[in-house]
Design a protein around this motif. Structure first.
Motif, mmCIF file in Angstrom:
data_model
loop_
_atom_site.group_PDB
_atom_site.id
_atom_site.type_symbol
_atom_site.label_atom_id
_atom_site.label_comp_id
_atom_site.label_asym_id
_atom_site.label_seq_id
_atom_site.Cartn_x
_atom_site.Cartn_y
_atom_site.Cartn_z
ATOM 1 N N SER A 8 -1.042 5.394 -9.569
ATOM 2 C CA SER A 8 -0.563 6.437 -10.482
ATOM 3 C C SER A 8 0.429 7.332 -9.744
ATOM 4 C CB SER A 8 -1.732 7.282 -10.998
ATOM 5 O OG SER A 8 -2.619 6.474 -11.765
ATOM 6 N N LEU A 9 1.575 7.575 -10.369
ATOM 7 C CA LEU A 9 2.608 8.427 -9.805
ATOM 8 C C LEU A 9 2.680 9.748 -10.566
ATOM 9 C CD1 LEU A 9 5.446 5.764 -9.358
ATOM 10 C CD2 LEU A 9 3.718 6.473 -7.693
ATOM 11 N N GLN A 10 3.443 10.681 -10.022
ATOM 12 C CA GLN A 10 3.608 11.975 -10.659
ATOM 13 C C GLN A 10 4.274 11.796 -12.025
ATOM 14 O OE1 GLN A 10 2.495 14.777 -9.245
ATOM 15 N NE2 GLN A 10 3.104 16.086 -10.974
ATOM 16 N N PRO A 11 3.662 12.296 -13.110
ATOM 17 C CA PRO A 11 4.270 12.160 -14.438
ATOM 18 C C PRO A 11 5.667 12.775 -14.469
ATOM 19 C CG PRO A 11 2.010 12.939 -14.610
ATOM 20 C CD PRO A 11 2.373 13.020 -13.159
ATOM 21 N N ARG A 12 6.525 12.170 -15.293
ATOM 22 C CA ARG A 12 7.878 12.692 -15.446
ATOM 23 C C ARG A 12 8.157 12.843 -16.942
ATOM 24 N NH1 ARG A 12 12.495 9.312 -12.653
ATOM 25 N NH2 ARG A 12 11.452 10.191 -10.800
ATOM 26 N N ASN A 13 8.599 14.042 -17.308
ATOM 27 C CA ASN A 13 8.879 14.355 -18.728
ATOM 28 C C ASN A 13 7.669 14.066 -19.601
ATOM 29 O OD1 ASN A 13 11.523 15.033 -18.024
ATOM 30 N ND2 ASN A 13 12.237 12.909 -18.326
ATOM 31 N N GLY A 14 6.485 14.337 -19.041
ATOM 32 C CA GLY A 14 5.257 14.157 -19.809
ATOM 33 C C GLY A 14 4.804 12.728 -19.955
ATOM 34 N N ARG A 15 5.455 11.783 -19.284
ATOM 35 C CA ARG A 15 5.091 10.373 -19.420
ATOM 36 C C ARG A 15 4.450 9.859 -18.127
ATOM 37 N NH1 ARG A 15 10.104 7.009 -21.553
ATOM 38 N NH2 ARG A 15 8.448 5.425 -21.510
ATOM 39 N N ALA A 16 3.377 9.084 -18.288
ATOM 40 C CA ALA A 16 2.673 8.525 -17.122
ATOM 41 C C ALA A 16 3.564 7.520 -16.420
ATOM 42 C CB ALA A 16 1.357 7.882 -17.553
ATOM 43 N N ARG A 17 3.502 7.492 -15.091
ATOM 44 C CA ARG A 17 4.290 6.561 -14.301
ATOM 45 C C ARG A 17 3.380 5.850 -13.311
ATOM 46 N NH1 ARG A 17 7.518 9.774 -11.028
ATOM 47 N NH2 ARG A 17 8.761 7.947 -10.444
ATOM 48 N N PHE A 18 3.720 4.551 -13.064
ATOM 49 C CA PHE A 18 2.881 3.764 -12.171
ATOM 50 C C PHE A 18 3.765 2.920 -11.242
ATOM 51 C CE2 PHE A 18 0.702 4.142 -16.257
ATOM 52 C CZ PHE A 18 -0.491 4.738 -15.872
ATOM 53 N N SER A 19 3.192 2.553 -10.114
ATOM 54 C CA SER A 19 3.790 1.564 -9.227
ATOM 55 C C SER A 19 2.726 0.507 -8.952
ATOM 56 C CB SER A 19 4.266 2.206 -7.915
ATOM 57 O OG SER A 19 3.149 2.703 -7.181
ATOM 58 N N TRP A 20 3.163 -0.602 -8.369
ATOM 59 C CA TRP A 20 2.243 -1.724 -8.162
ATOM 60 C C TRP A 20 2.347 -2.203 -6.721
ATOM 61 C CZ3 TRP A 20 -0.670 -2.877 -12.460
ATOM 62 C CH2 TRP A 20 -0.221 -2.304 -13.657
ATOM 63 N N THR A 21 1.185 -2.319 -6.076
ATOM 64 C CA THR A 21 1.150 -2.679 -4.656
ATOM 65 C C THR A 21 0.454 -4.027 -4.459
ATOM 66 O OG1 THR A 21 1.110 -0.361 -3.995
ATOM 67 C CG2 THR A 21 0.395 -1.977 -2.357
ATOM 68 N N VAL A 22 1.116 -4.906 -3.729
ATOM 69 C CA VAL A 22 0.527 -6.201 -3.353
ATOM 70 C C VAL A 22 0.017 -6.077 -1.923
ATOM 71 C CG1 VAL A 22 0.952 -8.661 -3.015
ATOM 72 C CG2 VAL A 22 2.132 -7.432 -4.854
ATOM 73 N N ARG A 23 -1.271 -6.408 -1.712
ATOM 74 C CA ARG A 23 -1.860 -6.361 -0.372
ATOM 75 C C ARG A 23 -2.390 -7.745 -0.019
ATOM 76 N NH1 ARG A 23 -3.396 -1.230 -2.389
ATOM 77 N NH2 ARG A 23 -2.614 0.481 -1.088
ATOM 78 N N TRP A 24 -2.171 -8.141 1.231
ATOM 79 C CA TRP A 24 -2.656 -9.433 1.691
ATOM 80 C C TRP A 24 -2.829 -9.396 3.202
ATOM 81 C CZ3 TRP A 24 2.306 -8.114 0.972
ATOM 82 C CH2 TRP A 24 3.242 -8.479 1.943
ATOM 83 N N ARG A 25 -3.556 -10.354 3.713
ATOM 84 C CA ARG A 25 -3.785 -10.431 5.156
ATOM 85 C C ARG A 25 -3.180 -11.728 5.676
ATOM 86 N NH1 ARG A 25 -7.470 -7.563 7.809
ATOM 87 N NH2 ARG A 25 -8.710 -7.286 5.912
ATOM 88 N N ARG A 26 -2.269 -11.598 6.625
ATOM 89 C CA ARG A 26 -1.637 -12.784 7.212
ATOM 90 C C ARG A 26 -2.615 -13.478 8.155
ATOM 91 N NH1 ARG A 26 2.928 -9.109 7.613
ATOM 92 N NH2 ARG A 26 4.594 -9.777 6.194
ATOM 93 N N PRO A 27 -2.538 -14.807 8.248
ATOM 94 C CA PRO A 27 -3.439 -15.527 9.149
ATOM 95 C C PRO A 27 -3.316 -15.029 10.587
ATOM 96 C CG PRO A 27 -2.287 -17.057 7.709
ATOM 97 C CD PRO A 27 -1.656 -15.709 7.509
ATOM 98 N N GLY A 28 -4.478 -14.763 11.209
ATOM 99 C CA GLY A 28 -4.491 -14.337 12.604
ATOM 100 C C GLY A 28 -4.269 -12.847 12.805
ATOM 101 N N GLN A 29 -4.107 -12.065 11.730
ATOM 102 C CA GLN A 29 -3.903 -10.617 11.862
ATOM 103 C C GLN A 29 -5.102 -9.874 11.317
ATOM 104 O OE1 GLN A 29 -0.225 -9.358 10.155
ATOM 105 N NE2 GLN A 29 1.049 -10.438 11.662
ATOM 106 N N LYS A 30 -5.413 -8.741 11.946
ATOM 107 C CA LYS A 30 -6.576 -7.947 11.550
ATOM 108 C C LYS A 30 -6.253 -7.031 10.373
ATOM 109 C CE LYS A 30 -8.671 -7.817 16.173
ATOM 110 N NZ LYS A 30 -9.158 -6.927 17.263
ATOM 111 N N GLU A 51 0.704 -15.918 -2.030
ATOM 112 C CA GLU A 51 -0.419 -16.844 -2.068
ATOM 113 C C GLU A 51 0.041 -18.274 -1.804
ATOM 114 O OE1 GLU A 51 -2.136 -16.100 -5.853
ATOM 115 O OE2 GLU A 51 -3.402 -14.472 -5.127
ATOM 116 N N LEU A 52 1.228 -18.607 -2.299
ATOM 117 C CA LEU A 52 1.766 -19.936 -2.051
ATOM 118 C C LEU A 52 2.028 -20.158 -0.563
ATOM 119 C CD1 LEU A 52 2.813 -22.560 -3.329
ATOM 120 C CD2 LEU A 52 5.055 -21.480 -3.462
ATOM 121 N N GLY A 53 2.548 -19.138 0.089
ATOM 122 C CA GLY A 53 2.818 -19.254 1.520
ATOM 123 C C GLY A 53 1.567 -19.210 2.358
ATOM 124 N N MET A 54 0.505 -18.557 1.812
ATOM 125 C CA MET A 54 -0.726 -18.421 2.593
ATOM 126 C C MET A 54 -1.544 -19.703 2.638
ATOM 127 S SD MET A 54 -2.067 -14.704 1.352
ATOM 128 C CE MET A 54 -3.712 -15.058 1.895
#
Length: 405
Positions: A8-30, A51-54
Motif C-alpha cells: 500500500s502506497l500513500q493515497p493520491r487525490n483520495g485514491r488508493a495506490r499500490f505497488s507489487w514486489t516479487v521476492r525470491w531466493r537465488r540458489p546458494g544465497q541466504k 521461476e523459469l530461471g530457478m
C-alpha cells in the motif's frame, strides 16, 4: 518459488495506490532478492521469468525454429496415437518449412520474441505475397509453438498469453463456401429405388448406405467408421456420430471439433433399411456397421465404387473413357478404361438432408448441430439461400416492432 506481495502506497487525490514486489531466493544465497513494480501485470510476468530461471529446466538458447520443430515432433506422436489427424500435421509442417524456417524470424530466441516480432513476421509474409488467410493459419501454428514451449518450461505462461493476443486485422481473402447445390427430389427418389432394388445383389448395403447418409447427414468418413455402439434402432432410433476415418484408413476416436460429436434422429425409412442390413452384413469382430467383405474397415475407394454403381442403376451416372499413365519396361504407356462418372458425390446427400429439414421448418441452429458444423456462419454460407425470405421477413419485422406499440 517466488512470491508476489501487494504494497500500500500513500493515497493520491483520495485514491488508493499500490505497488507489487516479487521476492525470491537465488540458489546458494541466504538472503532473498526482491524487485518492485508499479503494475501487477509487470510483476507477474517477472515472477514467471524468475521461476523459469530457478527451476533449471528452461533453455534460454532455444530459437523459434527449435521450438517449432519440437512441437512438430510431439504432434507427430499425437497423430500416431490417433489423437490428431495426419492432414493437420502436414499443414503445420508446411507452415514451419515454408513460412518460418526460411526467414530471420526462425533464428530469434523464443524467450526474447514478443508480440511485435510476431506481427512484423506476419506482415513480412504478406508483403512477399502470402495471402491473409495463410498468414492467419501460420499464426495458429506460431501460437501452438508458444504453448508447447510453455509446457517444456522454455518460456513463461505470459509469453504464450501474449502470442494469443496477436491479431491480423483486415478482410480475410479466403473465399467463403459456395451455396450448396441440391439435386432434384425426383433424382433422390430414383436413387432410393435403385439402391433398394440392388438388395438381392449386395444384401442391402447400398440401400442402408444411401438412407443413412440422406437421413442423418453423415460424411463418408463418419459412415465408414460407424460402429455398433453408435447406432440405436429400438426406441428413439438415432445415430451417435463420434468417430471418423480418413482416406488412408486411419480411425479417429474423437471428432476434430466438439461440434462433430452429435446425435441425429433416424426416420422409419432409414431404420428399416439398416435393420435389414444389420442381419445380412458380413461378419466383423470390430463392430463396423458397414464393414468390408473381410470384416475390416471399408475403404473409401470401395465405398465410391459402390456409389458409382448405385447411381448407374438410377441413370444418374455417365459412361466415359479415363486415361491412366503408367510406366512399363522403361516406356510410358497410356491405358484407357471405361468408368462410370456420377452426377453427384456421396457428400451431396448431406446437402439433401439439410435441405429437406429446412423445407419442413428446421431452424438454422438445429441444422448446424445436426450437420456438425463448427460455426453457424458455415451453415448459413451453405444453406442460407434455402430459408424463406422477403414477405416472411417483413411480417417478422412488423410483429417484432408491434411489441413496443
Amino acid at each position: 518459488m517466488a512470491s508476489l506481495e501487494r504494497n500500500s502506497l500513500q493515497p493520491r487525490n483520495g485514491r488508493a495506490r499500490f505497488s507489487w514486489t516479487v521476492r525470491w531466493r537465488r540458489p546458494g544465497q541466504k538472503h532473498q532478492a526482491e524487485k518492485t513494480f508499479q503494475t501487477k501485470a509487470a510483476a507477474e510476468m517477472y515472477k514467471a521469468k524468475v521461476e523459469l530461471g530457478m527451476d533449471g529446466q528452461g533453455d534460454r538458447q532455444t530459437t523459434v525454429l527449435d521450438a517449432a520443430e519440437d512441437m512438430l515432433r510431439e504432434y507427430d506422436g499425437l497423430v500416431k496415437e490417433g489423437l490428431r489427424k495426419p492432414c493437420t500435421l502436414r499443414e503445420k509442417d508446411a507452415h514451419v518449412r515454408n513460412h518460418i524456417a526460411p526467414h530471420e524470424f526462425a533464428g530469434r530466441l523464443i524467450a526474447e520474441t514478443g508480440t511485435a516480432d510476431i506481427k512484423d513476421h506476419l506482415k513480412e509474409l504478406m508483403r512477399r505475397g502470402v495471402s491473409r488467410h495463410t498468414a492467419r493459419a501460420v499464426l495458429v501454428t506460431i501460437r501452438l509453438t508458444w504453448e508447447h514451449a510453455v509446457e517444456k518450461r522454455v518460456i513463461p505462461d505470459s509469453h504464450a498469453a501474449a502470442a494469443a493476443m496477436v491479431r491480423l486485422k483486415g478482410k480475410n481473402t479466403k473465399r467463403k463456401a459456395d451455396p450448396a447445390s441440391i439435386p432434384p427430389k425426383a433424382d433422390i427418389r430414383e436413387l432410393f429405388a435403385a439402391a433398394a432394388e440392388a438388395a438381392e445383389q449386395d444384401r442391402g448395403r447400398r440401400h442402408a448406405m444411401v438412407r443413412i447418409i440422406a437421413h442423418a447427414g453423415l460424411r463418408s468418413g463418419e459412415l465408414r467408421a460407424l460402429m455398433e455402439d453408435s447406432l440405436i434402432l429400438d426406441k428413439r432410433p438415432r445415430v451417435i456420430v463420434r468417430r471418423s476415418a480418413d482416406r488412408k484408413n486411419n480411425i479417429f476416436e474423437k471428432p476434430k471439433t466438439d461440434a462433430g460429436f452429435r446425435t441425429v434422429p433416424l426416420p422409419p425409412q432409414a431404420v428399416s433399411a439398416l435393420r435389414a442390413w444389420m442381419v445380412a452384413r458380413p461378419h466383423t469382430d470390430d463392430g463396423f456397421i458397414f464393414p468390408s467383405e473381410t470384416g475390416g474397415l471399408w475403404t473409401y475407394e470401395r465405398l465410391y465404387r459402390v456409389w458409382c454403381l448405385t447411381l448407374r442403376d438410377a441413370s444418374l451416372a455417365t459412361h466415359r473413357i479415363r486415361q491412366k499413365r503408367r510406366r512399363k519396361g522403361g516406356r510410358d504407356l497410356i491405358e484407357r478404361e471405361k468408368v462410370w462418372e456420377p452426377e453427384f458425390s456421396p457428400h451431396t446427400l448431406r446437402h439433401v438432408f439439410a435441405s429437406a429439414h429446412i423445407e419442413t421448418g428446421a431452424k438454422p441452429k438445429w441444422i448446424q448441430e445436426m450437420m456438425g458444423h463448427e460455426s453457424l456462419q458455415m451453415t448459413m454460407d451453405l444453406y442460407g439461400h434455402l430459408w424463406p425470405s422477403t414477405d416472411q421477413d417483413l411480417e417478422q419485422a412488423a410483429r417484432a416492432a408491434a411489441l413496443f406499440d
